[in-house]
Design an enzyme around this catalytic site. Structure first.
Site, PDB file in Angstrom:
ATOM      1  N   GLY A 178     -13.998  47.468 103.272  1.00 27.96           N
ATOM      2  CA  GLY A 178     -14.854  47.280 104.153  1.00 27.96           C
ATOM      3  C   GLY A 178     -14.431  47.183 105.512  1.00 27.96           C
ATOM      4  N   SER A 179     -15.088  46.345 106.078  1.00 20.96           N
ATOM      5  CA  SER A 179     -14.637  46.290 107.885  1.00 20.96           C
ATOM      6  C   SER A 179     -13.346  45.344 108.230  1.00 20.96           C
ATOM      7  CB  SER A 179     -15.973  46.272 108.489  1.00 20.96           C
ATOM      8  OG  SER A 179     -16.959  47.031 108.186  1.00 20.96           O
TER       9      SER A 179
END
Lengths: 113, 582
Positions: B291-292
């Protein structure tokens, strides 16, 4: 040859010398082996003691490491002493101690009588 | 003898027969020549001389043995029962694993007087012993091994039973006195002393060689750091009930792993009793869509290629279409964001727009250079292969720019993050302690300027972005949150509720590029938010606080000074007693 013709106590000199040399050699070998055996036994005994002590030391090291497991210490200190991780307010650099102490008012115990 | 020799049928032996004949008749010949005495004396002298030489050699040899004992033989004796494997210790010398003398129990059926009594006594003394195994040994025709790994106490108890036919032989057994602590780093061996997992497997040959020199084998982990990491990871796991959790602490300059934890853990003393899930080292062997946290790579690549500066702006007002994807923001700012704001808001739209400008070719080249497309370079054999896009096109760019469509292990992420934060060089990770003056080199992947900019941007994310819960008083902590939705095969797509939540932190962010910095990763696989998090289970809610607590606890051990104002420190209220401070 004088070695073969001269007699001592009725024996030829060569025979006496040979017997003497033989006895000396037997004695030296006997003594050497006796001392060697004794020394070897002593070394083995000391080595054995060192080995046993070494094992005991290692066993103790393992027990100490087991008893000082971080999770165990953390559990015991929090359960029985109510302790937790050190707060940042309890951290201080050694060189800053004097300034902190001078800024802190004296406690009653430190007050003059 | 002459009769025998004469009867020898072989012509080639004739010369031997002649020689013996001459010797046997030498005295007769000497008497015939009137020199019989001389000949006898000579014979006696020769025989005496030969014996004398023999005895002198024996005496010299015996004397030499006494005066110069054979040291190697004594050492060989003392090595019986010596170590098979060297002790494993942490970087400060704390014991992690060691060989201890145990005993194997052997049965000699011929010496047993009463088989029933022996069976009954051994069953009582060894309740875990299988009855069939005992019966097989009792009914065997030969001496056989019954059970190993007996402690000296257990051996003494059985020995005191006075059972005929029962004997013991010393053997070495690998002991892990810390139990589950650092279990995945240390690993374990089989009963034959062969390393199967972790450092035991990675350094199997080195550990065996080191045992000969009687010196311990240092791992890079710091037991204090490891304990704090495991403690906070366990607390986070107990609070958010994930499927699994990972914690990693590395020195980004040297690549040394100071702590590595995988939850749930297991006791390496009894690996057979642990499930595969417990034994799985999630830091090395599992791969996740991060993810981020991957936005840190995209932003760094944008800065390094000159595509963007910290002040560059990106339109995040409306969803962005790239490839087959329409990209939304989790927390839509719906405004034009600077690059730093893109990072702080963790804007998927802004990051994807940046990635589009970078382009598939450069993005993939940087990902390859950062080691994200290969197993993490570390000694661990269980280092997992990442799952990467088959083709680096717009779709791949859109996904990977914010950590989707690419699965890497936490260690691979840690190594690549280290390159962004240590001045720009990709150094290999190691679980072996490096010498103090070791010069670790690696290929440069980003410029030093980019690395320093990333430190500032990550710091800004903690002071004013999604990583605020990782901030620690007096320390310059930087970081990036990550919440990767998990692909669920049954759904045929990404789940809205099943997430991998993480926080990638670095401290201290101040100082020059040569400063010793530490990377901390906390990752929770499918955590569940609670009332304290408002039901949220994103990285900023579940992983960032744990990362902050880890940093708070380990910074003194790593000699990272707090920039604390003394006046504020002394003005803080004093607790009634130290226990209230938790």
């Amino acid at each position: 040859m004088i070695l073969f013709t001269r007699r001592v106590w009725g024996f030829r000199l060569i025979d006496v010398m040979g017997i003497g040399l033989l006895i000396a050699l037997i004695l030296s070998v006997y003594l050497a082996k006796t001392f060697a055996g004794r020394e070897r036994g002593e070394i083995a005994r000391v080595e054995g003691e060192i080995s046993v002590e070494h094992q005991r030391v290692r066993l103790l090291q393992a027990e100490v490491a087991h008893l000082e497991r971080p999770d165990r210490i953390a559990h015991l200190s929090s359960t029985y002493l109510g302790l937790g991780p050190v707060k940042f307010t309890h951290e201080i650099a050694p060189e800053a101690l004097s300034s902190v102490l001078s800024a802190t008012p004296p406690t009653s115990r430190e007050a003059p009588l | 003898m002459s009769f025998t020799l004469q009867s020898l049928p072989i012509p080639n032996w004739r010369w031997i027969r002649d020689l013996v004949w001459r010797i046997e008749h030498a005295f007769e010949r000497a008497r015939a020549a009137g020199r019989a005495e001389d000949d006898t004396r000579l014979r006696i002298f020769v025989v005496l001389a030969i014996f004398s030489v023999g005895f002198v050699v024996l005496a010299v040899g015996a004397a030499k043995m006494v005066i110069f004992p054979d040291v190697s033989r004594i050492e060989a004796v003392s090595r019986e029962g010596g170590l098979d494997r060297a002790d494993l210790v942490d970087r400060n010398g704390e014991v992690l694993a060691l060989d201890l003398e145990h005993y194997g129990l052997y049965l000699e059926p011929h010496d047993i007087w009463d088989i029933d009594e022996t069976r009954h006594a051994l069953r009582a003394a060894l309740p875990d012993l299988q009855a069939t195994r005992l019966d097989h040994a009792l009914n065997s025709k030969h001496r056989s091994f019954l059970v190993g790994g007996l402690t000296p106490t257990a051996k003494a108890q059985i020995h005191d039973l006075g059972l005929p036919g029962v004997s013991f032989e010393p053997e070495q057994k690998r002991i892990y006195p810390l139990g589950g602590t650092a279990a995945h780093v240390i690993g374990f061996t089989d009963t034959g002393g062969l390393g199967l997992e972790g450092a035991e497997a990675a350094f199997n040959d080195d550990i065996r060689k080191t045992a000969d020199s009687n010196t311990p084998f240092n791992l890079s982990i710091d037991l204090r750091v490891q304990a704090a990491l495991e403690d906070e990871l366990t607390k986070a796991a107990q609070e958010f009930h994930p499927l699994g959790a990972v914690g990693v602490v590395t020195n980004v300059r040297t690549g040394e792993v100071l702590g590595m934890a995988s939850w749930p853990s297991f006791d390496p003393n009894h690996p057979g009793q642990a499930t595969d899930d417990q034994k799985l080292n999630r830091a090395a062997s599992a791969v996740y869509e991060m993810g981020s946290t991957f936005k840190a790579f995209t932003v760094a690549i944008g800065l390094d290629t000159g595509v963007a500066t910290p002040e560059s702006t990106f339109d995040a007002r409306v969803p962005f279409h790239l490839g087959y994807r329409t990209i939304h923001d989790y927390h839509a700012a719906k405004k034009i964001l600077s690059l730093v704001e893109v990072f702080q808001h963790s804007s998927n739209i802004g990051t994807a727009r940046l990635a589009e400008q970078i382009g598939p070719k450069r993005l993939s080249q940087y990902f390859i250079a950062l080691g994200l497309t290969r197993p993490a370079k570390i000694e661990l054999k269980e280092s997992a292969m990442p799952l990467i896009p088959h083709k680096w096109d717009d779709d791949a760019v859109a996904s990977t720019s914010f950590g989707h469509g690419i699965d890497v292990s936490p260690l691979a992420l840690s190594r690549a993050m280290g390159a962004l934060l240590n001045g720009g060089t990709l150094v290999p990770l190691t679980i072996h302690k490096l010498p103090k003056d070791a010069k670790v080199v690696g290929p440069r992947v980003v410029a030093e300027k980019t690395s320093l900019q990333m430190l500032q941007i990550m710091r800004a994310n903690v002071t004013g972005g999604s990583g605020g819960k990782a901030d620690v008083p007096g320390l310059s902590v930087g970081g990036k949150t990550g919440t990767g939705e998990k692909y669920v095969k049954a759904l045929g797509g990404y789940s809205q509720t099943q997430q991998v939540s993480s926080f990638a932190a670095v401290f201290p962010t101040d100082g020059d590029a040569k400063t010793d910095r530490y990377f901390v990763l906390i990752l929770l696989d499918e955590p569940h938010g609670d009332s304290a998090t408002g039901g949220f289970s994103t990285g900023g809610w579940v992983a960032a606080p744990a990362a902050g607590r880890v940093i708070d606890r380990i910074s003194p051990f790593l000699h990272v000074q707090r920039q604390t104002n003394l006046a504020s420190l002394v003005s803080l209220p004093k607790p009634a007693n130290p226990g209230d401070e938790r």
